[in-house]
Structure formats: structure tokens, C-alpha cells
Write a protein that holds these residues in place. Structure first.
Motif, mmCIF file in Angstrom:
data_model
loop_
_atom_site.group_PDB
_atom_site.id
_atom_site.type_symbol
_atom_site.label_atom_id
_atom_site.label_comp_id
_atom_site.label_asym_id
_atom_site.label_seq_id
_atom_site.Cartn_x
_atom_site.Cartn_y
_atom_site.Cartn_z
ATOM 1 N N GLY A 1 0.649 1.793 11.075
ATOM 2 C CA GLY A 1 0.108 2.944 9.571
ATOM 3 C C GLY A 1 1.372 2.534 8.861
ATOM 4 N N ASN A 2 2.097 2.783 9.001
ATOM 5 C CA ASN A 2 3.588 1.990 8.121
ATOM 6 C C ASN A 2 2.620 2.284 6.288
ATOM 7 N N PRO A 3 2.709 2.843 5.402
ATOM 8 C CA PRO A 3 2.409 2.406 3.987
ATOM 9 C C PRO A 3 2.770 1.344 3.419
ATOM 10 N N ASN A 4 4.150 0.811 3.923
ATOM 11 C CA ASN A 4 4.391 -0.049 3.249
ATOM 12 C C ASN A 4 3.723 -1.246 3.662
ATOM 13 N N VAL A 5 2.935 -1.075 4.918
ATOM 14 C CA VAL A 5 2.657 -2.231 6.054
ATOM 15 C C VAL A 5 1.145 -3.238 5.735
ATOM 16 N N LEU A 6 0.888 -1.715 5.022
ATOM 17 C CA LEU A 6 -0.747 -1.188 4.274
ATOM 18 C C LEU A 6 -0.704 -1.841 3.184
ATOM 19 N N ALA A 7 0.304 -1.668 2.436
ATOM 20 C CA ALA A 7 -0.106 -1.972 1.348
ATOM 21 C C ALA A 7 -0.598 -3.414 0.843
ATOM 22 N N LYS A 8 -1.041 -3.983 0.017
ATOM 23 C CA LYS A 8 -2.068 -4.914 -0.127
ATOM 24 C C LYS A 8 -1.064 -5.555 -0.977
ATOM 25 N N ASP A 9 -0.032 -5.141 -1.684
ATOM 26 C CA ASP A 9 1.043 -6.159 -1.416
ATOM 27 C C ASP A 9 1.811 -6.388 -0.717
ATOM 28 N N ALA A 10 2.284 -7.288 0.017
ATOM 29 C CA ALA A 10 3.377 -7.480 1.084
ATOM 30 C C ALA A 10 4.537 -7.832 0.296
ATOM 31 N N SER A 11 4.831 -7.912 -0.209
ATOM 32 C CA SER A 11 6.761 -8.752 -1.776
ATOM 33 C C SER A 11 7.706 -7.351 -0.589
ATOM 34 N N SER A 12 7.654 -6.380 -0.284
ATOM 35 C CA SER A 12 8.486 -5.444 0.588
ATOM 36 C C SER A 12 8.850 -6.095 1.763
ATOM 37 N N LEU A 13 7.661 -6.237 3.076
ATOM 38 C CA LEU A 13 8.276 -6.705 3.628
ATOM 39 C C LEU A 13 8.187 -8.344 4.134
ATOM 40 N N ILE A 14 7.837 -8.777 2.913
ATOM 41 C CA ILE A 14 8.906 -10.035 3.049
ATOM 42 C C ILE A 14 9.856 -10.090 2.638
ATOM 43 N N ASN A 15 10.333 -9.631 1.431
ATOM 44 C CA ASN A 15 12.007 -9.138 1.635
ATOM 45 C C ASN A 15 12.639 -8.924 2.212
ATOM 46 N N VAL A 16 12.011 -7.531 3.000
ATOM 47 C CA VAL A 16 12.902 -6.506 4.257
ATOM 48 C C VAL A 16 13.554 -7.389 5.301
ATOM 49 N N THR A 17 12.118 -8.356 5.635
ATOM 50 C CA THR A 17 12.794 -9.639 6.796
ATOM 51 C C THR A 17 13.489 -10.942 6.209
ATOM 52 N N LEU A 18 13.772 -11.086 5.340
ATOM 53 C CA LEU A 18 14.171 -12.303 4.474
ATOM 54 C C LEU A 18 16.128 -11.626 4.486
ATOM 55 N N ALA B 1 -4.684 -4.776 7.138
ATOM 56 C CA ALA B 1 -3.689 -5.712 6.079
ATOM 57 C C ALA B 1 -4.359 -7.018 5.902
ATOM 58 N N PRO B 2 -3.666 -7.568 4.876
ATOM 59 C CA PRO B 2 -4.224 -9.334 4.753
ATOM 60 C C PRO B 2 -3.219 -9.737 5.254
ATOM 61 N N ALA B 3 -3.791 -11.215 5.521
ATOM 62 C CA ALA B 3 -2.358 -12.018 5.973
ATOM 63 C C ALA B 3 -1.563 -12.571 5.408
ATOM 64 N N VAL B 4 -0.647 -13.039 5.324
ATOM 65 C CA VAL B 4 1.338 -13.354 4.206
ATOM 66 C C VAL B 4 0.368 -14.962 4.484
ATOM 67 N N GLY B 5 1.200 -15.766 3.377
ATOM 68 C CA GLY B 5 1.038 -16.717 3.391
ATOM 69 C C GLY B 5 2.786 -17.932 3.360
ATOM 70 N N ALA B 6 2.943 -18.720 3.793
ATOM 71 C CA ALA B 6 4.365 -18.913 4.003
ATOM 72 C C ALA B 6 4.902 -19.170 2.562
ATOM 73 N N ALA B 7 3.352 -19.661 1.106
ATOM 74 C CA ALA B 7 4.334 -19.732 0.361
ATOM 75 C C ALA B 7 4.976 -18.736 0.079
ATOM 76 N N GLU B 8 4.214 -17.302 -0.015
ATOM 77 C CA GLU B 8 4.335 -16.141 -0.824
ATOM 78 C C GLU B 8 6.036 -15.986 -0.439
ATOM 79 N N VAL B 9 6.759 -16.449 1.220
ATOM 80 C CA VAL B 9 7.765 -15.584 1.877
ATOM 81 C C VAL B 9 8.681 -17.070 0.873
ATOM 82 N N ALA B 10 7.953 -17.992 0.666
ATOM 83 C CA ALA B 10 8.750 -19.217 -0.204
ATOM 84 C C ALA B 10 9.545 -18.861 -1.260
ATOM 85 N N LYS B 11 8.247 -17.829 -1.691
ATOM 86 C CA LYS B 11 8.907 -17.751 -2.883
ATOM 87 C C LYS B 11 9.512 -16.696 -3.294
#
Length: 434
Positions: A354-371, A415-425
């Protein structure tokens, strides 16, 4: 003897007015000095509300001496020296020069500032607060001789004269005026959020000319969330899933003072905002900001049904992680902090369910903070004990995509899945130069 006393009396009659005037002058100077110091102290508080240090102080640099790099769509710029050094800072600025730069984006020599400086927000700062800020930067900040660095923006995009037309189109001049029918707390909160707090600079989407799509609550896009420099600044409206709809007034006040609550934790640029700005706000101002933000109607979001917690399907996956690539990564690297139930150990360790950042359509923050992890929250001088580490050197793009897809689907997040290409970018853009 009588003649001597008469002469002494005459001398005293002549001297007493000057002595009295000297005492009066000393008292006036003392009162003026106290008033000036009060003004400087007020300016120091306002500079914290405006988070001036976060942008104008480079890592390991001297306060307000500039040099911090900032990425823009046109290229990298470097923030300027705003100490009272006469040669390289703003020591030669009059109060009028300072006000023009702050509220109109025009430097003393007439050149236009890039709107990375949030002068469209600072345009709403009133005259009394401008005076106090000027007093602080002239008398409360140590001068530092440090030359400003030219931007990396290439010609012809580095020409500044077109910014005059940008200002004509998008800069709304005039200090904030209280809205009729709203109470003192609401108007104070609106003034802080729209003005010194410049929340819209990050949290409001921008148009094709890099202008904020709205500058106050009269625009439907205001504070509805926006992508900026590899992070997605959260929705601050009353939207139920991705905004503040499920946050109580106490939740929001706690987040502003500590950077964490039962729903989420600060990351990215928001960490700096908490560290340098909002934790220093008075309780009255924090309450005002919360009052204003909690009044905003829901905007944006994903259109999904209101979030409700359901751990069952996720628990099954975690019981048999061999069948799910994302569950395998989560079990190995994430579960000890964020839990089988996705609740984490809030507020020290952020929840994912239920974290709002997890539920957001854009996953950029999740990718960035994980990296890349995130910087320490430092509250009252004490760093947070469990900052999010970066996994760029540990997990490849597909593994990060798998685990984030698992998290975004887990606990009924939907929330929508994340693709490897998004992570690479994002890996490429955020790891460059490290």
C-alpha cells in the motif's frame, strides 16, 4: 569657590544635552542592532523553509557557496554562490536586486536565471519575508570567494535571452494573497507550499517548455506528481492510492518532521528536503502545510480501485520462491527489512504494502532507490539507523525488474510490472560519472 561652582554648573548645562543625546544614540543603536538580529534570525528560518541550502551548497562545500550540479532537459547547470562575497557572490546586491533575482529570475547584471531556480514559486513571497531573507544572506552567512561555474549546456541552447519570453508566458508576478473564505491556517499553508516551499517545482508535471502545469490549486495538475531527474515526486493531493488520501493529519505532520511514517519513507531529493527544511519548521507551520495539503481534492492516480490489503497470494509465492523469480530475489535481499507481510517495520523500515510510491504508475523512484539506495535521514543530528542500500553492484537489470514487479503486484498492490529495459535506462543515467 562660588565662581568655580557657577562655572561648573554652566559647563554641565552645556554638556548634559550632549550626554543625554549620546545615551539616546546608544540606546537607539542597541535597539536597531537587536531589531536587525531579529530580522537576520527570521531570515535564517525562512531560508530553511525555502530549502536554500540544499541547492546552493555542494557536497562537502561551504554553505551557500554554490557549485552543486543540476540536470536539466538541456544539459547540466551549476548552482551559484549566494554568500555575501562581493566578487563571486551576491555581496554587491541591493535589497531590490535581491528581490528581483528571487522573484523574477533576473540577476543584478541583467542576465536571466534558469527556471531550475524556482522563482515562479518565490514570486509569491511577500515583501517582509524578502527583507528578512536579504538580511540573513547579507549578515547571517559567511562570505565565500568561489567563482561560479558555467553550465554544460551547448550553444545555442545556452543563450539566456529567450528566457525573457519564457517569463512573459509563464511567470505570474505578485505576492500571495489570502483566499477569501479560507482560515488563517489554510492560507498560511498555501503561502508556504506555493511560495517558499516551492513544492510544485518537483511535484507538479511540467509542460513542453518546462513550465509547471499549474502554480496553485486552481489548476487540476497541481501537485499531482511528476518525473524529475530520475525520481517520481509523489502525488500530494487527496488521491486514495498514490496520494495522501489514506494519510491522517498526524501522518503528514510526522512525515514532514521526521521523513517517515506508517505509509512511506523519504528518498531521493526528499531526503534533503526533510534534512534541511521541513524538520526545522515550527509546529504551527507544519500544521498549516498539512491543513492546506489535506484540503486538496484527489487528482491523478492510476484509476485503480481503492487499495485494500490482502497478503494471501503473496504469502503463497514467498512460501515457494523457486516458482517465482521476483520472490527469489525478495526472499534473499528484501524480506529481512520489509517483511513477509510487506508491512516492514515502520517508520524505521518502510512498508511496501500500500505504499503510495509502490502503487504509482511510474516506477522510476522504485528503480532508482533499488539501484542507488538513498541518503541518510538526519533528524536532530542523528542519522537514520537503516538507510536503504543500493543494489546496482549486486543485482542485474532483470533481477531488479523481477523483484520490483513482484513487489508492485504483491499484497494486492496491483501496480504494473517493471521491465529490464526500464532498469537499464535508469542504471545508465544515474550511474554515469560515479
Amino acid at each position: 569657590m562660588k565662581k568655580m561652582l557657577k562655572g561648573l554648573g554652566a559647563a554641565l548645562c552645556v554638556a548634559l544635552p550632549f550626554i543625554a543625546q549620546a545615551h539616546a544614540d546608544a540606546a537607539t543603536a542597541s535597539a536597531t542592532g537587536a531589531a536587525d538580529q531579529t530580522l537576520v534570525q527570521r531570515g535564517a528560518y525562512l531560508a530553511q523553509l525555502g530549502d536554500c541550502a540544499a541547492c546552493h551548497t555542494a557536497p562537502k562545500g561551504k554553505p551557500f557557496a554554490g557549485g552543486l550540479p543540476m540536470n536539466t532537459p538541456m544539459g547540466r547547470i551549476y548552482v551559484t554562490n549566494i554568500t555575501p562575497d562581493a566578487r563571486t557572490g551576491i555581496g554587491g546586491y541591493t535589497e531590490a536586486d535581491f528581490a528581483r533575482a528571487l522573484r523574477e529570475g533576473v540577476a543584478k547584471d541583467g542576465h536571466n536565471l534558469y527556471p531550475a531556480m524556482p522563482y515562479p514559486s518565490y514570486a509569491k513571497v511577500d515583501d517582509d519575508d524578502v527583507k528578512a531573507l536579504y538580511a540573513f544572506f547579507m549578515h547571517g552567512v559567511a562570505p565565500v570567494q568561489q567563482a561560479n561555474r558555467e553550465s554544460d549546456i551547448k550553444w545555442p541552447l545556452n543563450m539566456r535571452w529567450p528566457l525573457m519570453f519564457w517569463n512573459m508566458a509563464f511567470l505570474e508576478k505578485g505576492a500571495y494573497r489570502d483566499k477569501p473564505g479560507k482560515d488563517v491556517a489554510w492560507n498560511r499553508g498555501a503561502y508556504l507550499v506555493q511560495g517558499l516551499g516551492h513544492c510544485g517545482s518537483c511535484h507538479t508535471p511540467r509542460g513542453v517548455a518546462f513550465q509547471e502545469s499549474a502554480l496553485d490549486e486552481s489548476g487540476s495538475a497541481f501537485l499531482s506528481g511528476a518525473l524529475l531527474d530520475g525520481w517520481f515526486a509523489s502525488n500530494l493531493t487527496g488521491e486514495h492510492n498514490t496520494g495522501l488520501g489514506r494519510w491522517s493529519d498526524e501522518d503528514l505532520r510526522t512525515f514532514l518532521k521526521t521523513g517517515a511514517n506508517r505509509h512511506a519513507s523519504a528518498f531521493g531529493a526528499m531526503t534533503s528536503v526533510i534534512n534541511n527544511s521541513t524538520q526545522a519548521m515550527s509546529d504551527q507551520d507544519v500544521a498549516a502545510v498539512s491543513t492546506y495539503l489535506k484540503s486538496l481534492p484527489p487528482v491523478g492516480g492510476t484509476g485503480a480501485a481503492a487499495y485494500t490489503y490482502d497478503p494471501q497470494a503473496t504469502k503463497v509465492s514467498l512460501d515457494r520462491p523457486a516458482n517465482d523469480a521476483g520472490a527469489r530475489v525478495y526472499t534473499a535481499y528484501c524480506m529481512h527489512c520489509h517483511g513477509v507481510d510487506g508491512h516492514g517495520f515502520a517508520p524505521m523500515l518502510a512498508p511496501l504494502a500500500g505504499n503510495p510510491n509502490v502503487l504509482a504508475k511510474d516506477a522510476s523512484s522504485l528503480i532508482n532507490v533499488t539501484l542507488n539506495g538513498t541518503g541518510d535521514l538526519v533528524i536532530d543530528g542523528v542519522p537514520s539507523p537503516f538507510p536503504m542500500p543500493g543494489f546496482a553492484a549486486v543485482l542485474d537489470d532483470q533481477q531488479i525488474a523481477d523483484v520490483l514487479s513482484f513487489v508492485r503486484a504483491g499484497w494486492n498492490n496491483g501496480a504494473p510490472a517493471v521491465g529490464a529495459a526500464e532498469v537499464a535506462k535508469l542504471r545508465q543515467s544515474t550511474q554515469a560519472g560515479r
